[in-house]
Design an enzyme around this catalytic site. Sequence first.
Site, PDB file in Angstrom:
ATOM      1  CE1 TYR A   1      -3.711   2.456   0.544  1.00 57.84           C
ATOM      2  CE2 TYR A   1      -2.483   3.262   2.444  1.00 57.84           C
ATOM      3  CZ  TYR A   1      -3.517   3.403   1.543  1.00 57.84           C
ATOM      4  OH  TYR A   1      -4.364   4.488   1.642  1.00 57.84           O
TER       5      TYR A   1
ATOM      6  CG  ASP B   1       5.540   3.741   1.193  1.00 54.25           C
ATOM      7  OD1 ASP B   1       5.752   4.379   2.253  1.00 54.25           O
ATOM      8  OD2 ASP B   1       4.397   3.578   0.723  1.00 54.25           O
TER       9      ASP B   1
ATOM     10  CE  LYS C   1       0.380   4.985   8.535  1.00 56.06           C
ATOM     11  NZ  LYS C   1       0.529   4.450   7.187  1.00 56.06           N
TER      12      LYS C   1
HETATM   13  C1  LIG Z   1      -0.017   4.817   5.810  1.00 56.09           C
HETATM   14  C2  LIG Z   1       0.786   4.539   4.621  1.00 56.09           C
HETATM   15  C3  LIG Z   1       0.760   5.374   3.481  1.00 56.09           C
HETATM   16  C4  LIG Z   1      -0.196   6.522   3.354  1.00 56.09           C
HETATM   17  O1  LIG Z   1       0.003   7.511   4.295  1.00 56.09           O
HETATM   18  P1  LIG Z   1      -1.218   8.511   4.629  1.00 56.09           P
HETATM   19  O2  LIG Z   1      -0.617   9.475   5.605  1.00 56.09           O
HETATM   20  O3  LIG Z   1      -2.317   7.678   5.174  1.00 56.09           O
HETATM   21  O4  LIG Z   1      -1.593   9.167   3.345  1.00 56.09           O
HETATM   22  C5  LIG Z   1       1.636   5.102   2.453  1.00 56.09           C
HETATM   23  N1  LIG Z   1       2.482   4.062   2.507  1.00 56.09           N
HETATM   24  C6  LIG Z   1       2.530   3.242   3.568  1.00 56.09           C
HETATM   25  C7  LIG Z   1       3.518   2.122   3.592  1.00 56.09           C
HETATM   26  C8  LIG Z   1       1.671   3.437   4.648  1.00 56.09           C
HETATM   27  O5  LIG Z   1       1.704   2.606   5.677  1.00 56.09           O
END
Ligand SMILES: *Cc1c(COP(=O)(O)O)cnc(C)c1O
Length: 307
Positions: free
Chosen positions: A117, A212, A240
């Site tokens: 994701y 990511d 985060k």
């Molecule tokens: C949470 C998350 C996102 C998206 O971040 P948001 O602040 O919710 O837009 C992207 N990549 C990873 C791996 C995530 O865990």
Amino acid sequence: MQWMQAQYSQKKGLGSKLIDEDGNQYIDYVCSWGGPLILGHGSDVALDGVMEVMKDGSTFGMPTEIEVVLAKKIVEAVPAIEMVRMVSSGTEATMSALRLARAYTNKNKIIKFEGCYHGHSDCLLIKSGSGTLTNNVPTSDGVPENVIKDTLVATFNDIESVKTLVNQNKDQVAAIIIEPIPGNMGLVEAKEGFLKELRAYTKEKGILLIFDEVISGFRIGYGGAGERYNIEPDIVCLGKIIGGGMPVGAYGGRKEIMSLIAPLGGVYQAGTLSGNPVAMKMGLNVLEHLNNNPDIYHYLESLAKKA
Ligand SMILES: *Cc1c(COP(=O)(O)O)cnc(C)c1O
């Protein structure tokens, strides 16, 4: 009687606990989806001095010193990052990182992995039509097929699936984006050597590798997965934890790549509230605490093992 309950509700978080609208108490295993609350709800450490910063102005639409201080902390912590740009969410970080990678390589296609994701920008909302590599199907309603036609989907832990896509799309792939520690399809560990192979292969092919680390950054360890596995991707996305509970994201990498972003370069990317001093202060409070107390990571791991 529902309104009366609502009147007496005390919905709140307290350390590791949640209290719902009806006053029930729970252990919070969600932690705002995996990181922003690494120190728990209402942490004095995270909140220290935040009100003062807010009173002096919660947003200016321009950089303030505290944004620079947080940026420096990130540069010091994450080996692959020489320069960093603050945004307001992980979604923005990955979306902007792809724009940057496309500009840098002058190529359009990107490869992601099934089950990873990367936020909810259109071109990353895609599921693999297993084996149907040219016939991608969006995972969300409202995403036009032409928007995701340049998104290719590979299989995690399968370097051959990556090579197949790259060979079928010769000289067209700008970047490969991956969660080095996928946390969004259950917790799947990369097979020994997979990430290293991916790094070597992308280098050989002139494809940018994007980690990511929106969850894993500052969570698996202070320097994230790149540090843990000793791999330097070209671009790292964060989110985060670095906001300490406020909406923050960031992306960074080598100076040579990052300098393409406006105003230095021609890749437009901006955000009215990005880098605002309140979010920067909370993020900075948390990162400083993690940096000064490396034992936290051992403690977290012991808790996870217990659970
Ligand atoms: C949470 C998350 C996102 C998206 O971040 P948001 O602040 O919710 O837009 C992207 N990549 C990873 C791996 C995530 O865990």
